[in-house]
Design a protein around this motif. Structure first.
Motif, PDB file in Angstrom:
ATOM      1  N   TYR A 130       0.875  -1.194  -0.218  1.00 50.59           N
ATOM      2  CA  TYR A 130      -0.011  -0.222   0.069  1.00 50.59           C
ATOM      3  C   TYR A 130       0.971   1.495   0.006  1.00 50.59           C
ATOM      4  CZ  TYR A 130      -3.447  -3.452   1.037  1.00 50.59           C
ATOM      5  OH  TYR A 130      -4.424  -4.476   0.909  1.00 50.59           O
ATOM      6  N   SER A 131       0.792   2.014   1.043  1.00 48.21           N
ATOM      7  CA  SER A 131       1.642   3.250   1.043  1.00 48.21           C
ATOM      8  C   SER A 131       2.921   3.107   1.772  1.00 48.21           C
ATOM      9  CB  SER A 131       0.841   4.151   1.787  1.00 48.21           C
ATOM     10  OG  SER A 131       0.631   4.212   3.090  1.00 48.21           O
ATOM     11  N   SER A 132       3.284   1.788   1.904  1.00 43.74           N
ATOM     12  CA  SER A 132       4.603   1.725   2.640  1.00 43.74           C
ATOM     13  C   SER A 132       5.163   0.296   2.046  1.00 43.74           C
ATOM     14  CB  SER A 132       4.319   1.398   4.267  1.00 43.74           C
ATOM     15  OG  SER A 132       3.860   0.206   4.421  1.00 43.74           O
ATOM     16  N   TYR A 133       6.180  -0.200   2.765  1.00 42.01           N
ATOM     17  CA  TYR A 133       6.875  -1.629   2.314  1.00 42.01           C
ATOM     18  C   TYR A 133       7.122  -2.218   3.455  1.00 42.01           C
ATOM     19  CZ  TYR A 133       8.613   1.040  -1.820  1.00 42.01           C
ATOM     20  OH  TYR A 133       8.710   1.688  -3.115  1.00 42.01           O
ATOM     21  N   LYS A 134       6.847  -3.696   3.188  1.00 44.94           N
ATOM     22  CA  LYS A 134       7.059  -4.753   4.308  1.00 44.94           C
ATOM     23  C   LYS A 134       8.384  -5.300   4.079  1.00 44.94           C
ATOM     24  CE  LYS A 134       3.193  -5.207   6.404  1.00 44.94           C
ATOM     25  NZ  LYS A 134       2.829  -4.837   8.094  1.00 44.94           N
ATOM     26  N   MET A 135       9.242  -5.400   5.161  1.00 50.54           N
ATOM     27  CA  MET A 135      10.309  -5.819   5.213  1.00 50.54           C
ATOM     28  C   MET A 135      10.423  -7.066   6.243  1.00 50.54           C
ATOM     29  SD  MET A 135      13.960  -4.168   6.702  1.00 50.54           S
ATOM     30  CE  MET A 135      15.641  -4.876   6.122  1.00 50.54           C
ATOM     31  N   MET A 182      16.732   3.020   0.010  1.00 51.33           N
ATOM     32  CA  MET A 182      16.280   2.794  -1.234  1.00 51.33           C
ATOM     33  C   MET A 182      17.144   3.939  -2.345  1.00 51.33           C
ATOM     34  SD  MET A 182      13.968   0.869  -1.702  1.00 51.33           S
ATOM     35  CE  MET A 182      12.189   0.710  -1.833  1.00 51.33           C
ATOM     36  N   GLN A 183      17.614   3.208  -3.637  1.00 51.94           N
ATOM     37  CA  GLN A 183      18.341   3.844  -4.520  1.00 51.94           C
ATOM     38  C   GLN A 183      17.584   3.730  -5.949  1.00 51.94           C
ATOM     39  OE1 GLN A 183      22.329   2.015  -3.464  1.00 51.94           O
ATOM     40  NE2 GLN A 183      22.814   3.943  -2.853  1.00 51.94           N
ATOM     41  N   ASP A 184      18.053   4.766  -6.645  1.00 51.89           N
ATOM     42  CA  ASP A 184      17.623   5.084  -8.046  1.00 51.89           C
ATOM     43  C   ASP A 184      18.750   4.691  -8.870  1.00 51.89           C
ATOM     44  OD1 ASP A 184      16.490   5.213 -10.620  1.00 51.89           O
ATOM     45  OD2 ASP A 184      15.784   7.329  -9.959  1.00 51.89           O
ATOM     46  N   CYS A 185      19.031   3.681  -9.602  1.00 51.88           N
ATOM     47  CA  CYS A 185      20.078   3.193 -10.292  1.00 51.88           C
ATOM     48  C   CYS A 185      19.812   3.268 -11.851  1.00 51.88           C
ATOM     49  CB  CYS A 185      20.517   1.882 -10.012  1.00 51.88           C
ATOM     50  SG  CYS A 185      20.939   1.599  -8.313  1.00 51.88           S
ATOM     51  N   ILE A 238      17.251   7.950  -2.826  1.00 52.47           N
ATOM     52  CA  ILE A 238      16.009   8.480  -2.905  1.00 52.47           C
ATOM     53  C   ILE A 238      15.200   8.422  -1.713  1.00 52.47           C
ATOM     54  CG2 ILE A 238      16.267   8.489  -5.409  1.00 52.47           C
ATOM     55  CD1 ILE A 238      14.105   6.357  -5.386  1.00 52.47           C
ATOM     56  N   GLY A 239      15.725   7.541  -0.780  1.00 55.31           N
ATOM     57  CA  GLY A 239      14.767   7.055   0.284  1.00 55.31           C
ATOM     58  C   GLY A 239      15.442   6.642   1.476  1.00 55.31           C
ATOM     59  N   GLU A 240      15.417   7.081   2.594  1.00 55.34           N
ATOM     60  CA  GLU A 240      16.111   6.433   3.891  1.00 55.34           C
ATOM     61  C   GLU A 240      15.037   6.218   4.982  1.00 55.34           C
ATOM     62  OE1 GLU A 240      20.554   6.709   4.386  1.00 55.34           O
ATOM     63  OE2 GLU A 240      19.819   7.866   5.901  1.00 55.34           O
ATOM     64  N   SER A 241      15.205   5.299   5.649  1.00 57.48           N
ATOM     65  CA  SER A 241      14.490   5.225   7.064  1.00 57.48           C
ATOM     66  C   SER A 241      15.020   4.192   7.961  1.00 57.48           C
ATOM     67  CB  SER A 241      13.062   4.279   6.626  1.00 57.48           C
ATOM     68  OG  SER A 241      12.296   4.162   7.612  1.00 57.48           O
ATOM     69  N   ASN A 242      15.024   4.737   9.253  1.00 53.54           N
ATOM     70  CA  ASN A 242      15.447   3.966  10.309  1.00 53.54           C
ATOM     71  C   ASN A 242      14.369   3.412  11.096  1.00 53.54           C
ATOM     72  OD1 ASN A 242      18.250   4.974  10.657  1.00 53.54           O
ATOM     73  ND2 ASN A 242      17.391   6.995  10.994  1.00 53.54           N
ATOM     74  N   GLU A 243      14.354   1.928  11.128  1.00 46.98           N
ATOM     75  CA  GLU A 243      13.259   1.026  11.521  1.00 46.98           C
ATOM     76  C   GLU A 243      13.759   0.416  12.875  1.00 46.98           C
ATOM     77  OE1 GLU A 243      10.390   1.720  10.643  1.00 46.98           O
ATOM     78  OE2 GLU A 243      10.825   2.718   8.824  1.00 46.98           O
ATOM     79  N   SER A 244      12.979   0.391  13.820  1.00 49.50           N
ATOM     80  CA  SER A 244      13.413  -0.390  15.163  1.00 49.50           C
ATOM     81  C   SER A 244      12.570  -1.676  15.209  1.00 49.50           C
ATOM     82  CB  SER A 244      13.120   0.428  16.460  1.00 49.50           C
ATOM     83  OG  SER A 244      14.085   1.438  16.355  1.00 49.50           O
ATOM     84  N   VAL A 245      13.024  -2.806  15.534  1.00 48.39           N
ATOM     85  CA  VAL A 245      12.517  -3.997  15.357  1.00 48.39           C
ATOM     86  C   VAL A 245      12.522  -4.600  16.766  1.00 48.39           C
ATOM     87  CG1 VAL A 245      12.297  -6.274  14.395  1.00 48.39           C
ATOM     88  CG2 VAL A 245      13.273  -4.535  12.893  1.00 48.39           C
ATOM     89  N   TYR A 246      11.492  -4.877  17.396  1.00 49.84           N
ATOM     90  CA  TYR A 246      11.239  -5.186  18.836  1.00 49.84           C
ATOM     91  C   TYR A 246      11.171  -6.562  18.888  1.00 49.84           C
ATOM     92  CZ  TYR A 246      11.208  -0.400  19.862  1.00 49.84           C
ATOM     93  OH  TYR A 246      11.548   1.026  19.916  1.00 49.84           O
ATOM     94  N   LEU A 247      11.978  -7.637  19.245  1.00 53.41           N
ATOM     95  CA  LEU A 247      11.875  -8.922  19.248  1.00 53.41           C
ATOM     96  C   LEU A 247      12.627  -9.615  20.277  1.00 53.41           C
ATOM     97  CD1 LEU A 247      14.655  -9.310  17.765  1.00 53.41           C
ATOM     98  CD2 LEU A 247      13.571  -9.621  15.634  1.00 53.41           C
ATOM     99  N   GLU A 248      12.431 -10.803  20.709  1.00 50.46           N
ATOM    100  CA  GLU A 248      13.203 -11.470  21.819  1.00 50.46           C
ATOM    101  C   GLU A 248      13.788 -12.666  21.308  1.00 50.46           C
ATOM    102  OE1 GLU A 248      12.500 -13.131  26.109  1.00 50.46           O
ATOM    103  OE2 GLU A 248      11.421 -11.141  25.669  1.00 50.46           O
ATOM    104  N   GLY A 257       6.263   9.891   0.754  1.00 50.11           N
ATOM    105  CA  GLY A 257       5.502   8.855   0.063  1.00 50.11           C
ATOM    106  C   GLY A 257       5.865   7.791  -0.749  1.00 50.11           C
ATOM    107  N   THR A 258       5.233   7.490  -1.760  1.00 53.38           N
ATOM    108  CA  THR A 258       5.623   6.469  -2.711  1.00 53.38           C
ATOM    109  C   THR A 258       6.800   6.973  -3.360  1.00 53.38           C
ATOM    110  OG1 THR A 258       3.474   6.057  -2.893  1.00 53.38           O
ATOM    111  CG2 THR A 258       4.873   4.915  -4.512  1.00 53.38           C
ATOM    112  N   ILE A 259       7.717   5.994  -3.482  1.00 54.12           N
ATOM    113  CA  ILE A 259       8.972   6.061  -4.369  1.00 54.12           C
ATOM    114  C   ILE A 259       8.944   5.909  -5.545  1.00 54.12           C
ATOM    115  CG2 ILE A 259      11.508   5.207  -4.473  1.00 54.12           C
ATOM    116  CD1 ILE A 259      11.719   4.910  -1.423  1.00 54.12           C
TER     117      ILE A 259
END
Length: 127
Positions: free
Chosen positions: A37-42, A64-67, A79-89, A107-109
């Motif tokens: 949708y409006s994001s990405y799933k990693m 994200m890079q445009d080559c 063209i995009g950079e995001s810091n994501e915290s993943v909480y797990l055990e 928004g959308t890249i």
């Protein structure tokens, strides 16, 4: 004075938690990034090869890079950079699957060429 001592102890413990598991003791498997949708799933799997500590949190920098051509990471611009915290055990010697939504500002890249992405670990937290 007691408050100051408690604050310093808390700061020391937080500092230790951030240095207990080096990135070299983590193994990433089948890590994938897909539009959602409006994001990405990693998603993928992380194995904790520490013999002592349980991984509680990991912070990833997703880029994200445009080559412009077919060569890997040649003539690419970020063209995009995001810091994501993943909480797990993840206890010592075990692995867990993870899934995290990744949002890029703006928004959308929309690449002009070939879209490439990568990730790196900026921080780990363990007990």
């Amino acid at each position: 004075a007691v408050g100051g001592v408690l604050y310093l102890q808390n700061e020391r413990e937080e500092s230790r938690a951030l240095s207990r598991i080096p990135v070299s003791q983590l193994v990433f498997e089948n890590v994938t990034l897909k539009p959602d949708y409006s994001s990405y799933k990693m998603f993928g799997r992380i194995k904790n090869n520490s013999a002592t500590y349980t991984l509680k949190q990991i912070t990833l920098v997703v880029t994200m890079q445009d080559c412009a051509d077919e060569l890997p990471l040649q003539n690419c611009i970020t063209i995009g950079e995001s810091n994501e915290s993943v909480y797990l055990e993840i206890p010592p010697g075990q692995a867990r699957d993870f899934e995290e939504s990744v949002y890029f500002s703006g928004g959308t890249i929309k690449p002009k060429g070939r879209l490439e992405w990568n990730y790196s670990v900026s921080q780990t937290k363990a007990e």
